[in-house]
Motif scaffolding. Structure first.
Motif, PDB file in Angstrom:
ATOM      1  N   ALA A 213      -4.565   5.106  -3.502  1.00 46.57           N
ATOM      2  CA  ALA A 213      -4.099   5.576  -2.195  1.00 46.57           C
ATOM      3  C   ALA A 213      -5.173   5.372  -1.134  1.00 46.57           C
ATOM      4  O   ALA A 213      -4.881   5.011   0.008  1.00 46.57           O
ATOM      5  CB  ALA A 213      -3.702   7.049  -2.281  1.00 46.57           C
ATOM      6  N   ALA A 214      -6.433   5.591  -1.510  1.00 47.24           N
ATOM      7  CA  ALA A 214      -7.536   5.369  -0.570  1.00 47.24           C
ATOM      8  C   ALA A 214      -7.630   3.893  -0.193  1.00 47.24           C
ATOM      9  O   ALA A 214      -7.888   3.545   0.974  1.00 47.24           O
ATOM     10  CB  ALA A 214      -8.850   5.852  -1.180  1.00 47.24           C
ATOM     11  N   LYS A 215      -7.418   2.999  -1.160  1.00 47.62           N
ATOM     12  CA  LYS A 215      -7.419   1.558  -0.887  1.00 47.62           C
ATOM     13  C   LYS A 215      -6.279   1.189   0.061  1.00 47.62           C
ATOM     14  O   LYS A 215      -6.437   0.385   0.981  1.00 47.62           O
ATOM     15  CB  LYS A 215      -7.259   0.780  -2.194  1.00 47.62           C
ATOM     16  CG  LYS A 215      -8.490   0.718  -3.060  1.00 47.62           C
ATOM     17  CD  LYS A 215      -9.432  -0.374  -2.577  1.00 47.62           C
ATOM     18  CE  LYS A 215     -10.569  -0.584  -3.574  1.00 47.62           C
ATOM     19  NZ  LYS A 215     -11.525  -1.608  -3.075  1.00 47.62           N
ATOM     20  N   VAL A 216      -5.108   1.765  -0.186  1.00 46.97           N
ATOM     21  CA  VAL A 216      -3.941   1.485   0.656  1.00 46.97           C
ATOM     22  C   VAL A 216      -4.194   1.957   2.085  1.00 46.97           C
ATOM     23  O   VAL A 216      -3.886   1.252   3.054  1.00 46.97           O
ATOM     24  CB  VAL A 216      -2.692   2.173   0.070  1.00 46.97           C
ATOM     25  CG1 VAL A 216      -1.503   2.047   1.015  1.00 46.97           C
ATOM     26  CG2 VAL A 216      -2.336   1.567  -1.286  1.00 46.97           C
ATOM     27  N   ASP A 217      -4.769   3.137   2.220  1.00 44.92           N
ATOM     28  CA  ASP A 217      -5.081   3.674   3.549  1.00 44.92           C
ATOM     29  C   ASP A 217      -6.109   2.798   4.250  1.00 44.92           C
ATOM     30  O   ASP A 217      -6.009   2.546   5.459  1.00 44.92           O
ATOM     31  CB  ASP A 217      -5.597   5.107   3.407  1.00 44.92           C
ATOM     32  CG  ASP A 217      -5.884   5.757   4.745  1.00 44.92           C
ATOM     33  OD1 ASP A 217      -5.055   5.618   5.667  1.00 44.92           O
ATOM     34  OD2 ASP A 217      -6.950   6.398   4.880  1.00 44.92           O
ATOM     35  N   ALA A 218      -7.112   2.332   3.506  1.00 50.07           N
ATOM     36  CA  ALA A 218      -8.124   1.456   4.102  1.00 50.07           C
ATOM     37  C   ALA A 218      -7.505   0.142   4.569  1.00 50.07           C
ATOM     38  O   ALA A 218      -7.874  -0.394   5.622  1.00 50.07           O
ATOM     39  CB  ALA A 218      -9.238   1.183   3.086  1.00 50.07           C
TER      40      ALA A 218
END
Length: 263
Positions: A213-218
């Protein structure tokens, strides 16, 4: 002659009243967005659409945890979710945050039609998801919901789409952080037949897909999208909100798509 000043005065009063009504309507739209940059709430216009302003999220501890990418992902690092037929002639990109109240308005108004056109093969949908509202509003609801959506995606693209729709239908008030409660997320998962498997429950409870999810947000932050919802068809940003702040209806959406694609 004696009536002209009175008529002019009445016209002026009517114009003032109309301006006041428009301002009240605009204020209502601003209150519904309740998205902050340096204040509690704000609105932005992105490509003509009413949008929540996106600001960079605070660093998430999940970024240093082991990365597990769900099945059925697309794009670099598996940060894009594709719904629809791979060979569809057109591509619809949707940038959104599960906690965004303006996204909910668009989903409630035209979401079913957006899906129907994808199901019929007119376009495929690329979902680019964000979690910036956790910083703007406080809490962890966007990240928790996005990680849970990853767990749903791991079960299947259709399961993701159904869960996506449930999250918007059941979106809590923007002043609350209802999606930050894992138990609430699991309750909502029960609304999707067959989703709440042992694997799904374990992934949501343990936060398996939080690093993803952090990768997607980034990836969202790096995309250049300035807010949510941003809707792009074949590279053209679509105006999905009217001057009155209301989202397009399903019928209006279909017409907008046909005009854009020349169908």
């Amino acid at each position: 002659m004696t009536n002209q000043p009175q008529q002019s005065g009445t016209s002026a009063r009517e114009r003032l009243q109309e301006a006041h009504r428009r301002e009240k309507k605009a204020a209502a739209v601003r209150r519904r967005a309740v998205i902050a940059v340096s204040v509690v709430a704000a609105l932005a216009v992105v490509g003509g659409t009413v949008a929540a302003i996106a600001t960079a999220s605070d660093s998430d501890p999940a970024t240093s945890a082991p990365l597990t990418v769900p099945a059925n992902t697309s794009g670099k690092d598996g940060t894009v979710v594709v719904y629809g037929k791979a060979d569809a002639p057109h591509t619809l990109q949707v940038y959104e945050d599960f906690r965004c109240p303006v996204c909910k308005q668009f989903e409630a108004s035209a979401g079913k039609t957006v899906q129907q056109l994808a199901d019929s093969g007119e376009y495929k949908i690329e979902y680019h998801l964000a979690a910036f509202l956790d910083k703007n509003l406080g809490g962890k609801g966007s990240r928790t919901a996005l990680a849970a959506a990853g767990a749903a995606l791991n079960e299947g693209v259709d399961k993701f789409k159904q869960f996506h729709d449930v999250l918007y239908a059941e979106q809590p008030d923007e002043r609350e952080d209802g999606f930050g409660d894992v138990n609430r997320i699991l309750e909502l998962a029960e609304k999707v037949p067959g989703l709440k498997t042992e694997a799904f429950t374990k992934a949501v409870t343990e936060g398996t897909y939080r690093p993803w999810a952090a990768k997607v947000d980034a990836a969202f932050s790096a995309s250049g999208a300035q807010g949510t919802p941003t809707v792009v068809l074949d590279g053209k940003v679509l105006n999905v909100f009217g001057q009155d702040g209301k989202p397009v209806t399903g019928e209006q959406w279909t017409a907008l798509v046909r005009r854009t694609t020349g169908a």
